[in-house]
Design a protein around this motif. Structure first.
Motif, PDB file in Angstrom:
ATOM      1  N   SER A  46      -9.066   1.908   3.370  1.00 19.82           N
ATOM      2  CA  SER A  46      -7.922   1.838   2.689  1.00 19.82           C
ATOM      3  C   SER A  46      -7.755   0.602   2.018  1.00 19.82           C
ATOM      4  N   TYR A  48      -5.641  -1.864  -0.999  1.00 19.84           N
ATOM      5  CA  TYR A  48      -4.225  -2.195  -1.251  1.00 19.84           C
ATOM      6  C   TYR A  48      -4.416  -3.183  -2.519  1.00 19.84           C
ATOM      7  N   GLU A  97      -4.202   3.005  -1.634  1.00 16.57           N
ATOM      8  CA  GLU A  97      -2.846   2.866  -0.980  1.00 16.57           C
ATOM      9  C   GLU A  97      -1.746   2.159  -2.024  1.00 16.57           C
ATOM     10  N   ASP A  98      -0.538   2.698  -1.800  1.00 16.43           N
ATOM     11  CA  ASP A  98       0.623   2.046  -2.839  1.00 16.43           C
ATOM     12  C   ASP A  98       1.431   1.104  -2.078  1.00 16.43           C
ATOM     13  N   ALA A  99       1.372   1.040  -0.894  1.00 14.52           N
ATOM     14  CA  ALA A  99       2.030  -0.148  -0.154  1.00 14.52           C
ATOM     15  C   ALA A  99       1.885  -1.393  -0.339  1.00 14.52           C
ATOM     16  N   LEU A 100       2.980  -2.299  -0.430  1.00 12.57           N
ATOM     17  CA  LEU A 100       2.734  -3.472  -1.035  1.00 12.57           C
ATOM     18  C   LEU A 100       2.460  -4.476  -0.101  1.00 12.57           C
ATOM     19  N   THR A 101       1.457  -5.445   0.161  1.00 13.96           N
ATOM     20  CA  THR A 101       0.950  -6.341   1.015  1.00 13.96           C
ATOM     21  C   THR A 101       1.107  -7.726   0.540  1.00 13.96           C
ATOM     22  N   ASP A 102       0.858  -8.587   1.501  1.00 13.62           N
ATOM     23  CA  ASP A 102       1.306  -9.965   1.285  1.00 13.62           C
ATOM     24  C   ASP A 102       0.112 -10.555   0.559  1.00 13.62           C
ATOM     25  N   ARG A 108      -7.908  -2.261   4.705  1.00 10.39           N
ATOM     26  CA  ARG A 108      -7.980  -1.843   6.150  1.00 10.39           C
ATOM     27  C   ARG A 108      -9.184  -1.042   6.220  1.00 10.39           C
TER      28      ARG A 108
END
Length: 220
Positions: A46, A48, A97-102, A108
């Protein structure tokens, strides 16, 4: 920012085009392979942030699969890693993936076979440098630049001291150490970076210690 040597400015010897998106990605994949300790039957990756937007154009896809195949950053086989994985009957799946990460360069990796699976989250921080920030749900900080020992253990009094004392007895110096646990009294993870590669005998001795359930090494 201070650099220890000119090689930290130039970056690693690598297959291009990018130290962050290619060399870093290959190293994340290779650490995942090292932790899994065998060739997987399947890999789910995945991407990001920036990785998700540019992984095809920057070769992040072939690099991370090349790492899973245990290719180093300069290995010319990286450019053909997707075909090699297919020939070796490793099923590869990639997801944006669309999720925001730091961190924008985050991947992943889940990999497994009939005997088990493992999940790693890594970030590429520039110049080919990486950090592994999660392993099977445990938070950690692993650079991948030094030999390391990962010890899964029950969160009990004396477990950490027993491992540290054994390493001292074997004259193995600890450069960095962190402990992560999901909740008090449950399973925990020691991440220990050391100054030398570890032999099989060291891992076997650690796994004999009270409260230790598994030990894994990453050598140079």
């Amino acid at each position: 920012m201070k650099f220890k040597s000119v090689f930290e400015i130039i970056g690693p010897i690598m297959i291009g085009p990018s130290s962050s998106h290619t060399a870093g990605a290959a190293r994340i994949g290779r650490v995942a392979r090292s932790l899994f300790a065998r060739k997987p039957e399947w890999v789910h990756i995945s991407f990001y942030g920036s990785f998700a937007k540019t992984y095809r154009g920057h070769g992040t896809d072939v690099a991370i699969v090349g790492g899973v195949l245990d290719f180093d950053t300069f290995d010319e086989r990286i450019s053909d890693s997707l075909n090699i994985a297919k020939k070796e009957r490793i099923k590869v799946k990639m997801t944006e993936e669309d999720a925001l990460t730091d961190h924008p360069n985050t991947a992943r990796i889940r990999l497994g076979d009939k005997d088990g699976e493992l999940e790693v989250v890594g970030i590429s921080i520039g110049g080919g440098k990486i950090e592994i920030i999660e392993l099977n749900g445990f938070e950690l900080r692993l650079s991948g630049n030094h030999p390391a020992l990962l010890v899964v253990h029950n969160d009990r009094f004396g477990a950490i001291a027993a491992v540290a004392n054994l390493l001292a007895k074997l004259e193995i110096n600890i450069g960095h150490m962190e402990v992560s646990r999901k909740e008090v009294g449950s399973e925990a993870l020691m991440t220990i970076e050391v100054d030398q590669n570890l032999e099989d005998a060291v891992i076997q001795e650690i796994e004999k210690l009270p409260h230790v359930t598994r030990a894994t090494r990453i050598n140079d």
